[in-house]
Design a protein around this motif. Structure first.
Motif, PDB file in Angstrom:
ATOM      1  N   GLU A 280       8.663-106.754  -7.177  1.00  0.00           N
ATOM      2  CA  GLU A 280       9.467-107.965  -7.347  1.00  0.00           C
ATOM      3  C   GLU A 280       8.671-109.078  -8.012  1.00  0.00           C
ATOM      4  N   ASN A 281       7.356-109.068  -7.808  1.00  0.00           N
ATOM      5  CA  ASN A 281       6.501-110.041  -8.499  1.00  0.00           C
ATOM      6  C   ASN A 281       6.523-109.840 -10.010  1.00  0.00           C
ATOM      7  N   GLU A 282       6.885-108.637 -10.437  1.00  0.00           N
ATOM      8  CA  GLU A 282       6.981-108.345 -11.868  1.00  0.00           C
ATOM      9  C   GLU A 282       8.367-108.682 -12.420  1.00  0.00           C
ATOM     10  N   GLY A 283       9.230-109.235 -11.558  1.00  0.00           N
ATOM     11  CA  GLY A 283      10.555-109.652 -12.007  1.00  0.00           C
ATOM     12  C   GLY A 283      11.611-108.572 -11.965  1.00  0.00           C
ATOM     13  N   GLN A 284      11.316-107.460 -11.317  1.00  0.00           N
ATOM     14  CA  GLN A 284      12.278-106.359 -11.238  1.00  0.00           C
ATOM     15  C   GLN A 284      12.792-106.203  -9.808  1.00  0.00           C
ATOM     16  N   ARG A 285      13.951-105.576  -9.706  1.00  0.00           N
ATOM     17  CA  ARG A 285      14.510-105.307  -8.389  1.00  0.00           C
ATOM     18  C   ARG A 285      13.808-104.106  -7.755  1.00  0.00           C
ATOM     19  N   ALA A 286      13.681-104.152  -6.428  1.00  0.00           N
ATOM     20  CA  ALA A 286      13.023-103.070  -5.705  1.00  0.00           C
ATOM     21  C   ALA A 286      13.783-102.774  -4.427  1.00  0.00           C
ATOM     22  N   LEU A 287      13.775-101.517  -4.058  1.00  0.00           N
ATOM     23  CA  LEU A 287      14.428-101.078  -2.836  1.00  0.00           C
ATOM     24  C   LEU A 287      13.494-100.109  -2.133  1.00  0.00           C
ATOM     25  N   ALA A 288      13.178-100.381  -0.872  1.00  0.00           N
ATOM     26  CA  ALA A 288      12.322 -99.504  -0.077  1.00  0.00           C
ATOM     27  C   ALA A 288      13.203 -98.661   0.830  1.00  0.00           C
ATOM     28  N   VAL A 289      13.095 -97.341   0.722  1.00  0.00           N
ATOM     29  CA  VAL A 289      13.943 -96.433   1.488  1.00  0.00           C
ATOM     30  C   VAL A 289      13.062 -95.424   2.218  1.00  0.00           C
ATOM     31  N   GLU A 290      13.165 -95.403   3.523  1.00  0.00           N
ATOM     32  CA  GLU A 290      12.396 -94.427   4.298  1.00  0.00           C
ATOM     33  C   GLU A 290      12.887 -93.025   3.954  1.00  0.00           C
ATOM     34  N   THR A 291      11.970 -92.199   3.487  1.00  0.00           N
ATOM     35  CA  THR A 291      12.344 -90.883   2.967  1.00  0.00           C
ATOM     36  C   THR A 291      11.359 -89.827   3.418  1.00  0.00           C
ATOM     37  N   ASP A 292      11.881 -88.751   3.956  1.00  0.00           N
ATOM     38  CA  ASP A 292      11.092 -87.554   4.240  1.00  0.00           C
ATOM     39  C   ASP A 292      11.483 -86.507   3.205  1.00  0.00           C
ATOM     40  N   VAL A 293      10.611 -86.276   2.221  1.00  0.00           N
ATOM     41  CA  VAL A 293      10.971 -85.399   1.110  1.00  0.00           C
ATOM     42  C   VAL A 293      11.110 -83.949   1.541  1.00  0.00           C
ATOM     43  N   THR A 294      10.660 -83.604   2.743  1.00  0.00           N
ATOM     44  CA  THR A 294      10.772 -82.220   3.221  1.00  0.00           C
ATOM     45  C   THR A 294      12.120 -81.953   3.878  1.00  0.00           C
ATOM     46  N   GLU A 295      12.942 -82.999   4.050  1.00  0.00           N
ATOM     47  CA  GLU A 295      14.240 -82.850   4.698  1.00  0.00           C
ATOM     48  C   GLU A 295      15.341 -83.177   3.692  1.00  0.00           C
ATOM     49  N   LEU A 296      16.204 -82.210   3.414  1.00  0.00           N
ATOM     50  CA  LEU A 296      17.230 -82.373   2.388  1.00  0.00           C
ATOM     51  C   LEU A 296      18.156 -83.548   2.700  1.00  0.00           C
ATOM     52  N   GLU A 297      18.541 -83.706   3.946  1.00  0.00           N
ATOM     53  CA  GLU A 297      19.453 -84.795   4.291  1.00  0.00           C
ATOM     54  C   GLU A 297      18.819 -86.152   4.002  1.00  0.00           C
ATOM     55  N   SER A 298      17.529 -86.293   4.284  1.00  0.00           N
ATOM     56  CA  SER A 298      16.836 -87.542   3.999  1.00  0.00           C
ATOM     57  C   SER A 298      16.798 -87.809   2.502  1.00  0.00           C
ATOM     58  N   VAL A 299      16.537 -86.780   1.714  1.00  0.00           N
ATOM     59  CA  VAL A 299      16.519 -86.921   0.258  1.00  0.00           C
ATOM     60  C   VAL A 299      17.902 -87.320  -0.253  1.00  0.00           C
ATOM     61  N   GLN A 300      18.935 -86.677   0.250  1.00  0.00           N
ATOM     62  CA  GLN A 300      20.295 -87.009  -0.173  1.00  0.00           C
ATOM     63  C   GLN A 300      20.640 -88.462   0.152  1.00  0.00           C
ATOM     64  N   ASP A 301      20.236 -88.907   1.334  1.00  0.00           N
ATOM     65  CA  ASP A 301      20.498 -90.292   1.719  1.00  0.00           C
ATOM     66  C   ASP A 301      19.780 -91.266   0.781  1.00  0.00           C
ATOM     67  N   THR A 302      18.561 -90.935   0.404  1.00  0.00           N
ATOM     68  CA  THR A 302      17.800 -91.802  -0.501  1.00  0.00           C
ATOM     69  C   THR A 302      18.471 -91.901  -1.868  1.00  0.00           C
ATOM     70  N   VAL A 303      18.889 -90.771  -2.402  1.00  0.00           N
ATOM     71  CA  VAL A 303      19.532 -90.771  -3.719  1.00  0.00           C
ATOM     72  C   VAL A 303      20.862 -91.517  -3.658  1.00  0.00           C
ATOM     73  N   ASP A 304      21.617 -91.299  -2.596  1.00  0.00           N
ATOM     74  CA  ASP A 304      22.887 -92.013  -2.445  1.00  0.00           C
ATOM     75  C   ASP A 304      22.653 -93.526  -2.356  1.00  0.00           C
ATOM     76  N   THR A 305      21.628 -93.924  -1.627  1.00  0.00           N
ATOM     77  CA  THR A 305      21.302 -95.351  -1.494  1.00  0.00           C
ATOM     78  C   THR A 305      20.917 -95.945  -2.845  1.00  0.00           C
ATOM     79  N   ALA A 306      20.146 -95.199  -3.620  1.00  0.00           N
ATOM     80  CA  ALA A 306      19.744 -95.666  -4.949  1.00  0.00           C
ATOM     81  C   ALA A 306      20.963 -95.870  -5.843  1.00  0.00           C
TER      82      ALA A 306
END
Length: 258
Positions: free
Chosen positions: A49-75
């Motif tokens: 954000e200091n660089e002037g861009q939007r940022a979103l922090a999403v808790e993600t466990d890349v080893t769990e498909l449901e967590s990955v799907q939730d992250t992509v949907d949130t993005a």
């Protein structure tokens, strides 16, 4: 070079991942930071954000498909598109002879280093196909090209990630989706220092001896800086690299030249 897109960066909370997030933001990308450590993600978010861009922090466990799907949907909900995916999340795994490695340690290494990129690509590639554009960068390692003593799980996953990169590039190229891998040499930072400590303990050498031996494997007698990886990632995600796909690019200070 301007990146007018949204990037998902796994393992973006610290180290190489944080440097990649910041550099992509400097080039104009909004960034989704996908990690497990909320405190580290918060710091990366602040830097983006200091660089002037939007940022979103999403808790993600890349080893769990449901967590990955939730992250992509949130993005998608937040930014409407995903044009860049950087699969950076990875673990070093054990430092032991093959016959002494527990199944749990093998599984943990392969789950993060191989299953994670597969899950992320599985969910993001359809979005990129629909957009008719995408850039995927997988952070592999020079250990995907040369042996590393007592590191069979890590070496196997990084070699596998290179094969995954080449094959996926062949599958999706007609959709203007490029898929490349970066193979860092030893990148200075807390993670490699921990590896040096493990290697020193396993071989009976001092930490300084192990570090010097690794540095001397480069004709420049040095380790790689995390910004070197971030710079290469940004380039591969740009239109300037539009004809580069299916490649595994060494950023190793000459440690590996093939």
């Amino acid at each position: 070079m301007v990146l007018d897109s949204t990037a998902i960066v796994t393992g973006g909370g610290r180290g190489i991942g944080q440097a990649i997030c910041v550099r992509l933001a400097q080039k104009g990308a909004d960034v989704v930071i996908a990690d497990l450590d909320s405190a580290e993600m918060s710091e990366t978010k602040r830097l983006v954000e200091n660089e002037g861009q939007r940022a979103l922090a999403v808790e993600t466990d890349v080893t769990e498909l449901e967590s990955v799907q939730d992250t992509v949907d949130t993005a998608l909900d937040e930014f409407d598109e995903v044009g860049i995916l950087v699969n950076n999340a990875g673990i070093a795994g054990p430092t032991d002879p093959c016959e002494e490695i527990a199944q749990e340690a093998w599984d943990a290494t392969t789950n993060v280093n191989l299953r994670g990129p597969f899950f992320m690509c599985r969910e993001v590639i359809p979005i990129m196909k629909e957009q008719g554009y995408g850039r995927v960068v997988n952070i592999a390692s020079v250990t995907g090209k040369k042996p590393l003593l007592n590191r069979t799980p890590y070496a196997a996953t990084k070699m596998g990630l290179i094969g995954f990169t080449r094959t996926l590039a062949l599958e999706v190229g007609e959709h203007d989706i490029n898929v490349n891998a970066i193979c860092p040499g030893s990148v200075d930072g807390p993670r490699i220092r921990g590896v040096f400590e493990q290697q020193a303990e396993a071989t009976g050498q001092t930490y300084d001896t192990v570090r010097t031996e690794v540095e001397n494997q480069s004709p420049r007698n040095e380790l790689v800086d995390r910004e070197d990886i971030a710079n290469t990632t940004a380039y591969l995600c740009s239109d300037e690299a539009s004809r580069i796909t299916g490649q595994d690019i060494n950023v190793s200070a000459g440690k590996v030249m093939y």
